[in-house]
Motif scaffolding. Structure first.
Motif, PDB file in Angstrom:
ATOM      1  N   ARG A   8       0.832  -1.208   0.000  1.00  0.00           N
ATOM      2  CA  ARG A   8       0.000   0.000   0.000  1.00  0.00           C
ATOM      3  C   ARG A   8       0.864   1.254   0.000  1.00  0.00           C
ATOM      4  N   GLN A  13       0.253   3.050  -5.637  1.00  0.00           N
ATOM      5  CA  GLN A  13       0.016   4.262  -6.427  1.00  0.00           C
ATOM      6  C   GLN A  13       0.141   3.990  -7.930  1.00  0.00           C
ATOM      7  N   CYS A  14       0.984   3.045  -8.304  1.00  0.00           N
ATOM      8  CA  CYS A  14       1.106   2.722  -9.725  1.00  0.00           C
ATOM      9  C   CYS A  14       0.316   1.465 -10.095  1.00  0.00           C
ATOM     10  N   ASP A  22      -2.659  -0.299 -14.602  1.00  0.00           N
ATOM     11  CA  ASP A  22      -3.550   0.587 -15.360  1.00  0.00           C
ATOM     12  C   ASP A  22      -3.825   0.030 -16.757  1.00  0.00           C
ATOM     13  N   HIS A  24      -1.829  -0.332 -18.995  1.00  0.00           N
ATOM     14  CA  HIS A  24      -1.002   0.345 -19.992  1.00  0.00           C
ATOM     15  C   HIS A  24       0.465   0.136 -19.627  1.00  0.00           C
ATOM     16  N   ARG A  25       1.070   1.167 -19.029  1.00  0.00           N
ATOM     17  CA  ARG A  25       2.497   1.048 -18.718  1.00  0.00           C
ATOM     18  C   ARG A  25       2.760   0.505 -17.319  1.00  0.00           C
ATOM     19  N   ARG A  26       1.717   0.499 -16.470  1.00  0.00           N
ATOM     20  CA  ARG A  26       1.873  -0.061 -15.125  1.00  0.00           C
ATOM     21  C   ARG A  26       1.219  -1.428 -15.117  1.00  0.00           C
ATOM     22  N   GLY A  54      10.255   2.769 -16.457  1.00  0.00           N
ATOM     23  CA  GLY A  54       9.492   3.466 -15.432  1.00  0.00           C
ATOM     24  C   GLY A  54       9.397   2.771 -14.092  1.00  0.00           C
ATOM     25  N   MET A  55      10.004   1.603 -13.943  1.00  0.00           N
ATOM     26  CA  MET A  55       9.957   0.899 -12.669  1.00  0.00           C
ATOM     27  C   MET A  55      11.165   1.313 -11.832  1.00  0.00           C
TER      28      MET A  55
ATOM     29  N   ARG B  29       4.004  11.087   2.211  1.00  0.00           N
ATOM     30  CA  ARG B  29       4.819   9.921   2.462  1.00  0.00           C
ATOM     31  C   ARG B  29       6.014   9.897   1.507  1.00  0.00           C
ATOM     32  N   PRO B  46       8.469   8.385 -10.812  1.00  0.00           N
ATOM     33  CA  PRO B  46       7.936   9.137 -11.958  1.00  0.00           C
ATOM     34  C   PRO B  46       6.504   9.597 -11.724  1.00  0.00           C
ATOM     35  N   ARG B  78      11.138  11.114 -15.056  1.00  0.00           N
ATOM     36  CA  ARG B  78      11.303   9.738 -15.497  1.00  0.00           C
ATOM     37  C   ARG B  78      11.847   8.971 -14.299  1.00  0.00           C
ATOM     38  N   ALA B  79      11.873   7.655 -14.406  1.00  0.00           N
ATOM     39  CA  ALA B  79      12.444   6.876 -13.304  1.00  0.00           C
ATOM     40  C   ALA B  79      13.933   7.174 -13.156  1.00  0.00           C
ATOM     41  N   TRP B  80      14.562   7.687 -14.225  1.00  0.00           N
ATOM     42  CA  TRP B  80      16.001   7.964 -14.199  1.00  0.00           C
ATOM     43  C   TRP B  80      16.306   9.465 -14.202  1.00  0.00           C
ATOM     44  N   GLU B 285       1.274  12.057  -4.784  1.00  0.00           N
ATOM     45  CA  GLU B 285       1.428  10.923  -5.693  1.00  0.00           C
ATOM     46  C   GLU B 285       0.820  11.210  -7.061  1.00  0.00           C
ATOM     47  N   GLN B 286       1.550  10.835  -8.079  1.00  0.00           N
ATOM     48  CA  GLN B 286       1.063  10.836  -9.458  1.00  0.00           C
ATOM     49  C   GLN B 286       0.440  12.165  -9.882  1.00  0.00           C
ATOM     50  N   GLN B 295      -3.287   8.098 -18.857  1.00  0.00           N
ATOM     51  CA  GLN B 295      -2.062   7.322 -18.711  1.00  0.00           C
ATOM     52  C   GLN B 295      -1.480   7.364 -17.325  1.00  0.00           C
ATOM     53  N   GLY B 298       3.731  10.411 -16.768  1.00  0.00           N
ATOM     54  CA  GLY B 298       4.805   9.928 -17.613  1.00  0.00           C
ATOM     55  C   GLY B 298       5.666   8.919 -16.933  1.00  0.00           C
ATOM     56  N   GLN B 299       6.231   8.015 -17.736  1.00  0.00           N
ATOM     57  CA  GLN B 299       7.150   7.035 -17.180  1.00  0.00           C
ATOM     58  C   GLN B 299       8.542   7.384 -17.636  1.00  0.00           C
TER      59      GLN B 299
END
Lengths: 77, 299
Positions: A8, A13-14, A22, A24-26, A54-55, B29, B46, B78-80, B285-286, B295, B298-299
């Motif tokens: 949690r 959140q993803c 989702d 899609h990408r998650r 994205g992970m 958090r 991201p 992005r994650a990076w 978050e997000q 979507q 962005g990732q």
């Protein structure tokens, strides 16, 4: 279950509360891919992440919490 | 319990600077390490936006006590790739309260996988006045005498600086160990200045307890960081500059506010005797998903 709290806090959140992502990408975490992966594979992936897709890496999570998370993922399959 | 010297620094004029972030940060958090100066290779997730305040409280020798706050807006592109905006200000006792400038930074992870040592490239542009006292890094021959001058004089000197950092960071078992090499250049006429920061931290307890709790050990992270100057291109040295060692503690509030505190001890004559730091963070978050509902960011 301790892993549910970890999920949690860090994953929901993803990957959403129902772990279906989702679409899609998650990606969904209730999937054949998770079921067929070994615990060690999942732990390795959590630690590595896949930044290009994205992970994030979860190497900053304490080791015990990563394993609690894996136990939770197993329980929801 | 707060020490006498901390209470001396925390005079009534400084409390608003501390309390405002607490009021703003009602819920949040994050699971970052409680460093104030040292950066790790953990980037913002991201699409997430973290708002954090870092407040430094100190009193230079023969100078007035001050409280300086950096408000930090950190977004995971992005994650990076994480991008940040800092807004800096300070209040000096018996003097004035001033906005001292802004900074924009980007942190990039060139390697997409986790390694034993993980490099991150840090690129920053600073537009601040010399009245800036947030002490988010120590470079060159920075010392407490720079902080004892009145704001009226300091504000006349405005700096446009570029800062580059090489962040090396490792997560070993439950420990995080990070080393930062800092180089800073005034874009007008000054030489390159150098500095360093190193830190180590770990949670007090590894496993999650499985229940919602406020004071359980896994909510706490303890560690220490050390930072200081390394001179400049004319004199690459650890002498005649500030060095600090700072034990620190971080606490993850139940609903997500992250609180951190450290007391920095000056190790050399140019250093401040003590620097107390308070940090509060809240993560939205997000946020990216608010604008790309289909979507989720962005990732």
């Amino acid at each position: 279950m301790a892993g549910a709290l970890v999920y949690r806090e860090h994953c929901q959140q993803c990957h959403k509360a129902n772990a279906q992502g989702d679409g899609h990408r998650r990606p969904a975490l209730r999937s054949q891919r998770i079921r067929s992966a070994s615990d060690g594979d999942i732990e390795w992936f959590l630690r590595q992440g896949d930044l290009g897709r994205g992970m994030p890496s979860w190497s900053s999570l304490p080791v015990a919490q990563r394993w609690q998370l894996i136990a939770y993922l197993r329980s929801i399959q | 319990m707060l020490s006498k010297s901390l209470m001396k620094v925390l005079r009534p004029g400084c409390w608003p600077a501390l309390l405002l972030p607490i009021l703003i940060c009602a819920l949040a958090r994050s699971q970052e390490k409680p460093y104030f100066v040292t950066y790790t290779h953990d980037l913002e997730e991201p699409g997430n936006l973290e708002i954090e305040t870092k407040t430094a409280l100190a009193q230079p020798y023969r100078g007035n006590r001050f409280g300086a706050t950096a408000l930090e807006l950190e977004y995971g592109l992005r994650a990076w790739w994480t991008s940040e905006l800092y807004l800096d200000g300070q209040a000096t006792g018996g003097d004035s309260t001033v906005f001292t400038g802004f900074r924009m930074e980007n942190r990039l992870r060139p390697l997409m996988r986790e390694h034993a040592i993980n490099p991150v490239l840090y690129i920053e542009y600073e537009n601040t006045s010399s009245a800036d006292k947030t002490i988010l890094e120590v470079v060159g021959h920075d010392g407490q005498t720079d902080l004892a001058v009145s704001n009226g004089v300091l504000r006349r000197d405005h700096q446009h600086e570029a800062e580059l950092k090489l962040i090396l960071s490792s997560n070993l078992k439950d420990w995080n160990i990070s080393e930062n090499f800092i180089s800073e250049k005034d874009l007008s006429h000054a030489p390159w200045e150098f500095g360093y920061a190193v830190g180590a931290a770990r949670p007090l307890h590894s496993a999650a307890s499985g229940r919602e709790c406020v004071f359980c050990a896994e909510k706490w992270v303890a560690g220490a960081e050390g930072y200081g100057g390394l001179g400049n291109t004319f004199a690459l040295t650890t002498r005649d500059t500030s060095h600090y060692i700072a034990p620190l503690i971080g606490w993850q509030f139940p609903k997500g506010v992250r609180f951190s505190f450290s007391t920095g001890f000056g190790l050399t004559t140019p250093s401040l005797a003590r620097v107390y730091r308070v940090g509060l963070a809240y993560e939205f978050e997000q946020v990216g998903g608010w604008f790309h509902a289909s979507q989720g960011g962005g990732q």
